[in-house]
Design a protein around this motif. Structure first.
Motif, PDB file in Angstrom:
ATOM      1  N   PRO A 257       0.809  -1.223   0.000  1.00  0.00           N
ATOM      2  CA  PRO A 257       0.000   0.000   0.000  1.00  0.00           C
ATOM      3  C   PRO A 257       0.846   1.279   0.000  1.00  0.00           C
ATOM      4  CG  PRO A 257       0.061  -0.956   2.194  1.00  0.00           C
ATOM      5  CD  PRO A 257       0.743  -1.932   1.290  1.00  0.00           C
ATOM      6  N   TYR A 258       2.142   1.171   0.329  1.00  0.00           N
ATOM      7  CA  TYR A 258       2.985   2.362   0.433  1.00  0.00           C
ATOM      8  C   TYR A 258       3.713   2.638  -0.873  1.00  0.00           C
ATOM      9  CZ  TYR A 258       1.566   1.202   5.066  1.00  0.00           C
ATOM     10  OH  TYR A 258       0.775   0.871   6.136  1.00  0.00           O
ATOM     11  N   SER A 259       4.363   1.630  -1.424  1.00  0.00           N
ATOM     12  CA  SER A 259       5.088   1.836  -2.691  1.00  0.00           C
ATOM     13  C   SER A 259       4.190   1.629  -3.905  1.00  0.00           C
ATOM     14  CB  SER A 259       6.264   0.861  -2.785  1.00  0.00           C
ATOM     15  OG  SER A 259       5.814  -0.459  -3.031  1.00  0.00           O
ATOM     16  N   ARG A 260       3.133   0.872  -3.751  1.00  0.00           N
ATOM     17  CA  ARG A 260       2.299   0.479  -4.905  1.00  0.00           C
ATOM     18  C   ARG A 260       3.113  -0.297  -5.942  1.00  0.00           C
ATOM     19  NH1 ARG A 260      -2.855   0.787  -3.315  1.00  0.00           N
ATOM     20  NH2 ARG A 260      -3.122   2.574  -1.976  1.00  0.00           N
ATOM     21  N   TYR A 261       4.185  -0.909  -5.495  1.00  0.00           N
ATOM     22  CA  TYR A 261       5.072  -1.666  -6.383  1.00  0.00           C
ATOM     23  C   TYR A 261       4.952  -3.135  -6.011  1.00  0.00           C
ATOM     24  CZ  TYR A 261       9.397  -2.804  -8.920  1.00  0.00           C
ATOM     25  OH  TYR A 261      10.327  -3.327  -9.790  1.00  0.00           O
ATOM     26  N   ALA A 262       4.131  -3.846  -6.758  1.00  0.00           N
ATOM     27  CA  ALA A 262       3.865  -5.255  -6.443  1.00  0.00           C
ATOM     28  C   ALA A 262       4.931  -6.154  -7.044  1.00  0.00           C
ATOM     29  CB  ALA A 262       2.493  -5.652  -6.970  1.00  0.00           C
ATOM     30  N   VAL A 263       5.378  -7.112  -6.245  1.00  0.00           N
ATOM     31  CA  VAL A 263       6.388  -8.068  -6.696  1.00  0.00           C
ATOM     32  C   VAL A 263       5.920  -9.478  -6.337  1.00  0.00           C
ATOM     33  CG1 VAL A 263       8.835  -8.722  -6.576  1.00  0.00           C
ATOM     34  CG2 VAL A 263       8.173  -6.326  -6.197  1.00  0.00           C
ATOM     35  N   GLY A 264       6.119 -10.395  -7.249  1.00  0.00           N
ATOM     36  CA  GLY A 264       5.849 -11.807  -6.996  1.00  0.00           C
ATOM     37  C   GLY A 264       7.120 -12.608  -7.196  1.00  0.00           C
ATOM     38  N   ALA A 265       7.251 -13.685  -6.476  1.00  0.00           N
ATOM     39  CA  ALA A 265       8.447 -14.519  -6.611  1.00  0.00           C
ATOM     40  C   ALA A 265       8.074 -15.980  -6.447  1.00  0.00           C
ATOM     41  CB  ALA A 265       9.500 -14.131  -5.570  1.00  0.00           C
ATOM     42  N   ALA A 266       8.911 -16.827  -7.017  1.00  0.00           N
ATOM     43  CA  ALA A 266       8.759 -18.268  -6.819  1.00  0.00           C
ATOM     44  C   ALA A 266      10.146 -18.891  -6.811  1.00  0.00           C
ATOM     45  CB  ALA A 266       7.907 -18.888  -7.925  1.00  0.00           C
ATOM     46  N   VAL A 267      10.322 -19.875  -5.963  1.00  0.00           N
ATOM     47  CA  VAL A 267      11.597 -20.591  -5.917  1.00  0.00           C
ATOM     48  C   VAL A 267      11.328 -22.087  -6.036  1.00  0.00           C
ATOM     49  CG1 VAL A 267      12.674 -18.806  -4.495  1.00  0.00           C
ATOM     50  CG2 VAL A 267      11.663 -20.790  -3.372  1.00  0.00           C
ATOM     51  N   LEU A 268      12.272 -22.764  -6.683  1.00  0.00           N
ATOM     52  CA  LEU A 268      12.205 -24.221  -6.841  1.00  0.00           C
ATOM     53  C   LEU A 268      13.305 -24.827  -5.979  1.00  0.00           C
ATOM     54  CD1 LEU A 268      11.025 -26.667  -8.469  1.00  0.00           C
ATOM     55  CD2 LEU A 268      12.828 -26.218 -10.164  1.00  0.00           C
ATOM     56  N   SER A 269      12.943 -25.744  -5.098  1.00  0.00           N
ATOM     57  CA  SER A 269      13.947 -26.386  -4.243  1.00  0.00           C
ATOM     58  C   SER A 269      14.469 -27.646  -4.921  1.00  0.00           C
ATOM     59  CB  SER A 269      13.358 -26.698  -2.865  1.00  0.00           C
ATOM     60  OG  SER A 269      12.228 -27.530  -2.976  1.00  0.00           O
ATOM     61  N   ASP A 270      15.586 -28.147  -4.421  1.00  0.00           N
ATOM     62  CA  ASP A 270      16.229 -29.286  -5.091  1.00  0.00           C
ATOM     63  C   ASP A 270      15.440 -30.579  -4.954  1.00  0.00           C
ATOM     64  OD1 ASP A 270      16.772 -29.804  -2.427  1.00  0.00           O
ATOM     65  OD2 ASP A 270      18.935 -30.085  -2.705  1.00  0.00           O
ATOM     66  N   ASP A 271      14.434 -30.575  -4.085  1.00  0.00           N
ATOM     67  CA  ASP A 271      13.566 -31.763  -3.982  1.00  0.00           C
ATOM     68  C   ASP A 271      12.300 -31.599  -4.823  1.00  0.00           C
ATOM     69  OD1 ASP A 271      12.231 -29.894  -2.484  1.00  0.00           O
ATOM     70  OD2 ASP A 271      12.437 -30.939  -0.573  1.00  0.00           O
ATOM     71  N   GLY A 272      12.281 -30.576  -5.681  1.00  0.00           N
ATOM     72  CA  GLY A 272      11.197 -30.432  -6.652  1.00  0.00           C
ATOM     73  C   GLY A 272      10.002 -29.639  -6.186  1.00  0.00           C
ATOM     74  N   ARG A 273      10.084 -29.082  -4.991  1.00  0.00           N
ATOM     75  CA  ARG A 273       8.946 -28.294  -4.514  1.00  0.00           C
ATOM     76  C   ARG A 273       9.064 -26.844  -4.956  1.00  0.00           C
ATOM     77  NH1 ARG A 273       8.573 -29.228   1.776  1.00  0.00           N
ATOM     78  NH2 ARG A 273      10.851 -29.378   1.600  1.00  0.00           N
ATOM     79  N   THR A 274       7.911 -26.212  -5.149  1.00  0.00           N
ATOM     80  CA  THR A 274       7.868 -24.802  -5.539  1.00  0.00           C
ATOM     81  C   THR A 274       7.213 -24.014  -4.415  1.00  0.00           C
ATOM     82  OG1 THR A 274       7.710 -25.360  -7.887  1.00  0.00           O
ATOM     83  CG2 THR A 274       6.959 -23.171  -7.244  1.00  0.00           C
ATOM     84  N   PHE A 275       7.832 -22.890  -4.082  1.00  0.00           N
ATOM     85  CA  PHE A 275       7.310 -21.997  -3.039  1.00  0.00           C
ATOM     86  C   PHE A 275       7.183 -20.603  -3.632  1.00  0.00           C
ATOM     87  CE2 PHE A 275       9.734 -25.396  -1.124  1.00  0.00           C
ATOM     88  CZ  PHE A 275       8.892 -25.870  -0.130  1.00  0.00           C
ATOM     89  N   SER A 276       6.130 -19.906  -3.247  1.00  0.00           N
ATOM     90  CA  SER A 276       5.934 -18.561  -3.804  1.00  0.00           C
ATOM     91  C   SER A 276       5.916 -17.526  -2.692  1.00  0.00           C
ATOM     92  CB  SER A 276       4.635 -18.504  -4.608  1.00  0.00           C
ATOM     93  OG  SER A 276       3.530 -18.741  -3.767  1.00  0.00           O
ATOM     94  N   GLY A 277       6.038 -16.279  -3.097  1.00  0.00           N
ATOM     95  CA  GLY A 277       6.001 -15.179  -2.142  1.00  0.00           C
ATOM     96  C   GLY A 277       5.627 -13.894  -2.852  1.00  0.00           C
ATOM     97  N   ALA A 278       5.217 -12.925  -2.062  1.00  0.00           N
ATOM     98  CA  ALA A 278       4.928 -11.580  -2.564  1.00  0.00           C
ATOM     99  C   ALA A 278       5.489 -10.596  -1.547  1.00  0.00           C
ATOM    100  CB  ALA A 278       3.428 -11.379  -2.723  1.00  0.00           C
TER     101      ALA A 278
END
Ligand code: THU
Length: 136
Positions: A26-47
């Motif tokens: 709400p302060y920067s109005r600059y939205a960012v999304g991310a995703a990482v793949l771990s070596d065991d094949g799982r995917t995790f996301s974040g904002a």
């Protein structure tokens, strides 16, 4: 994921694009999304999650990485980050990536649409300071 399998970067970008919708910015109005793949094949996301005390803000990449680590992952083999203009990760996030990913890991930078740009972590953070330096 087997050690020799190539990460599915297109899927990782799609996950990061979707995660960007949950940015709390709400302060920067600059939205960012991310995703990482771990070596065991799982995917995790974040904002990115901002705070009225601005310094308490956490970037999308670190939310994704810490979610992965908190779920037991220890090595990250690929990262995707999505911003309005396809910008690259900040310096703090590059350092955090260095803790859990090899210099050869692909870091994919994308806008909401169009072709992503790919660089290795080593290209984004050359001559990185790492845990090895603690014992030199
Ligand atoms: N931000 C990220 O989420 N990742 C980056 O790599 C750069 C910056 C966020 C933090 C803040 O919420 C907003 O973008 C503006 O700095």
């Amino acid at each position: 994921m087997s050690p020799t399998a190539l990460p599915d970067l297109a899927t990782l970008v799609a996950v990061a694009r979707a995660a960007r919708a949950n940015a709390y910015a709400p302060y920067s109005r600059y939205a960012v999304g991310a995703a990482v793949l771990s070596d065991d094949g799982r995917t995790f996301s974040g904002a990115n999650v901002e705070n009225a005390s601005y310094g308490a803000t956490v970037c999308a990449e670190r939310v994704a990485i810490w979610t992965a680590v908190a779920a037991g992952a220890r090595r990250i083999v690929a990262v995707a980050v999505v911003t309005a203009g396809g910008g690259s990760p900040c310096g703090l996030c590059r350092q955090v990536m260095t803790e859990f990913a090899d210099a050869a890991a692909p870091i994919v930078m994308a806008a909401p649409d169009g072709d992503p740009t790919v660089r290795t972590l080593g290209e984004l953070l050359p001559l990185a300071w790492t845990a090895d330096d603690l014992t030199r």
